[in-house]
Design a protein around this motif. Sequence first.
Motif, PDB file in Angstrom:
ATOM      1  N   LEU A  17       0.851  -1.190   0.000  1.00  8.09           N
ATOM      2  CA  LEU A  17       0.000   0.000   0.000  1.00  8.09           C
ATOM      3  C   LEU A  17       0.889   1.243   0.000  1.00  8.09           C
ATOM      4  O   LEU A  17       1.278   1.732   1.071  1.00  8.09           O
ATOM      5  CB  LEU A  17      -0.906   0.015   1.229  1.00  8.09           C
ATOM      6  CG  LEU A  17      -1.956  -1.069   1.307  1.00  8.09           C
ATOM      7  CD1 LEU A  17      -2.571  -1.090   2.691  1.00  8.09           C
ATOM      8  CD2 LEU A  17      -3.011  -0.854   0.251  1.00  8.09           C
ATOM      9  N   CYS A  36       1.733  10.734  -3.571  1.00 10.71           N
ATOM     10  CA  CYS A  36       1.729   9.278  -3.639  1.00 10.71           C
ATOM     11  C   CYS A  36       0.306   8.745  -3.772  1.00 10.71           C
ATOM     12  O   CYS A  36       0.052   7.801  -4.526  1.00 10.71           O
ATOM     13  CB  CYS A  36       2.407   8.691  -2.408  1.00 10.71           C
ATOM     14  SG  CYS A  36       2.597   6.915  -2.502  1.00 10.71           S
ATOM     15  N   THR A  40      -0.987   6.635  -6.937  1.00 10.98           N
ATOM     16  CA  THR A  40      -1.527   5.297  -6.721  1.00 10.98           C
ATOM     17  C   THR A  40      -2.926   5.178  -7.312  1.00 10.98           C
ATOM     18  O   THR A  40      -3.279   4.136  -7.869  1.00 10.98           O
ATOM     19  CB  THR A  40      -1.550   4.960  -5.218  1.00 10.98           C
ATOM     20  OG1 THR A  40      -0.229   5.110  -4.707  1.00 10.98           O
ATOM     21  CG2 THR A  40      -2.014   3.536  -4.978  1.00 10.98           C
ATOM     22  N   GLY A  43      -2.350   4.979 -11.088  1.00  9.99           N
ATOM     23  CA  GLY A  43      -1.696   3.736 -11.484  1.00  9.99           C
ATOM     24  C   GLY A  43      -0.906   3.185 -10.321  1.00  9.99           C
ATOM     25  O   GLY A  43      -0.165   3.910  -9.665  1.00  9.99           O
ATOM     26  N   TYR A  44      -1.059   1.921 -10.065  1.00 12.44           N
ATOM     27  CA  TYR A  44      -0.448   1.313  -8.887  1.00 12.44           C
ATOM     28  C   TYR A  44       1.085   1.337  -8.954  1.00 12.44           C
ATOM     29  O   TYR A  44       1.751   1.653  -7.967  1.00 12.44           O
ATOM     30  CB  TYR A  44      -0.953  -0.130  -8.762  1.00 12.44           C
ATOM     31  CG  TYR A  44      -0.521  -0.835  -7.528  1.00 12.44           C
ATOM     32  CD1 TYR A  44      -0.979  -0.435  -6.277  1.00 12.44           C
ATOM     33  CD2 TYR A  44       0.353  -1.918  -7.589  1.00 12.44           C
ATOM     34  CE1 TYR A  44      -0.590  -1.086  -5.129  1.00 12.44           C
ATOM     35  CE2 TYR A  44       0.742  -2.579  -6.441  1.00 12.44           C
ATOM     36  CZ  TYR A  44       0.279  -2.161  -5.217  1.00 12.44           C
ATOM     37  OH  TYR A  44       0.667  -2.815  -4.086  1.00 12.44           O
ATOM     38  N   GLY A  47       2.706   4.715  -8.180  1.00 15.81           N
ATOM     39  CA  GLY A  47       2.602   4.962  -6.746  1.00 15.81           C
ATOM     40  C   GLY A  47       3.677   4.233  -5.974  1.00 15.81           C
ATOM     41  O   GLY A  47       4.260   4.770  -5.026  1.00 15.81           O
ATOM     42  N   ILE A  48       3.952   2.990  -6.360  1.00  9.54           N
ATOM     43  CA  ILE A  48       5.009   2.210  -5.693  1.00  9.54           C
ATOM     44  C   ILE A  48       6.375   2.843  -5.935  1.00  9.54           C
ATOM     45  O   ILE A  48       7.175   2.987  -5.008  1.00  9.54           O
ATOM     46  CB  ILE A  48       5.008   0.756  -6.191  1.00  9.54           C
ATOM     47  CG1 ILE A  48       3.762   0.028  -5.718  1.00  9.54           C
ATOM     48  CG2 ILE A  48       6.250   0.012  -5.709  1.00  9.54           C
ATOM     49  CD1 ILE A  48       3.620  -1.366  -6.282  1.00  9.54           C
TER      50      ILE A  48
END
Length: 73
Positions: A17, A36, A40, A43-44, A47-48
Amino acid sequence: MATRCEVFCEILIAILLPPLGVCFRHGCCSVEFCICLLLTILGYIPGIIYALYVIVFVERDQYDIDYRRPLQP
Protein backbone atom coordinates in the motif's frame (compact mmCIF):
# COMPACT_ATOMS: atom_id res chain seq x y z
CA MET A 1 17.90 8.61 11.30
CA ALA A 2 15.75 5.54 10.79
CA THR A 3 17.16 2.12 11.48
CA ARG A 4 17.52 -0.51 8.78
CA CYS A 5 14.63 -2.52 10.20
CA GLU A 6 12.30 0.51 10.10
CA VAL A 7 13.24 1.28 6.51
CA PHE A 8 12.80 -2.37 5.51
CA CYS A 9 9.31 -2.52 7.06
CA GLU A 10 8.34 0.77 5.42
CA ILE A 11 9.50 -0.55 2.05
CA LEU A 12 7.43 -3.73 2.46
CA ILE A 13 4.37 -1.70 3.40
CA ALA A 14 5.02 0.70 0.49
CA ILE A 15 5.00 -2.20 -1.96
CA LEU A 16 1.63 -3.40 -0.67
CA LEU A 17 0.00 0.00 0.00
CA PRO A 18 2.19 2.87 -1.25
CA PRO A 19 0.39 5.77 0.49
CA LEU A 20 0.51 3.98 3.84
CA GLY A 21 4.27 3.58 3.66
CA VAL A 22 4.68 7.27 2.87
CA CYS A 23 2.25 8.15 5.66
CA PHE A 24 4.40 6.28 8.18
CA ARG A 25 7.49 8.17 7.05
CA HIS A 26 6.16 11.71 6.40
CA GLY A 27 2.65 11.91 7.90
CA CYS A 28 -0.85 12.00 6.46
CA CYS A 29 -0.99 15.70 5.61
CA SER A 30 2.32 16.03 3.79
CA VAL A 31 2.85 16.84 0.15
CA GLU A 32 4.62 13.51 -0.34
CA PHE A 33 1.57 11.61 0.89
CA CYS A 34 -0.81 13.54 -1.40
CA ILE A 35 1.39 12.96 -4.44
CA CYS A 36 1.73 9.28 -3.64
CA LEU A 37 -2.03 8.91 -3.16
CA LEU A 38 -2.70 10.60 -6.50
CA LEU A 39 -0.13 8.46 -8.30
CA THR A 40 -1.53 5.30 -6.72
CA ILE A 41 -5.05 6.22 -7.83
CA LEU A 42 -3.82 6.89 -11.37
CA GLY A 43 -1.70 3.74 -11.48
CA TYR A 44 -0.45 1.31 -8.89
CA ILE A 45 3.12 0.99 -10.27
CA PRO A 46 3.84 4.77 -10.34
CA GLY A 47 2.60 4.96 -6.75
CA ILE A 48 5.01 2.21 -5.69
CA ILE A 49 7.94 3.82 -7.50
CA TYR A 50 7.27 7.21 -5.92
CA ALA A 51 6.74 5.70 -2.45
CA LEU A 52 10.05 3.83 -2.64
CA TYR A 53 11.82 7.00 -3.79
CA VAL A 54 10.35 9.05 -0.95
CA ILE A 55 11.12 6.43 1.70
CA VAL A 56 14.69 5.74 0.62
CA PHE A 57 15.98 9.11 -0.63
CA VAL A 58 14.00 11.93 1.01
CA GLU A 59 15.21 12.63 4.53
CA ARG A 60 12.42 13.65 6.89
CA ASP A 61 14.81 14.89 9.57
CA GLN A 62 15.92 17.82 7.46
CA TYR A 63 12.29 18.98 7.03
CA ASP A 64 11.07 18.36 10.60
CA ILE A 65 12.64 21.59 11.82
CA ASP A 66 10.81 23.65 9.20
CA TYR A 67 7.45 21.97 9.92
CA ARG A 68 7.61 22.60 13.66
CA ARG A 69 9.04 26.10 13.60
CA PRO A 70 6.39 28.73 14.44
CA LEU A 71 5.61 31.38 11.87
CA GLN A 72 7.32 34.62 12.69
CA PRO A 73 6.98 37.86 10.72
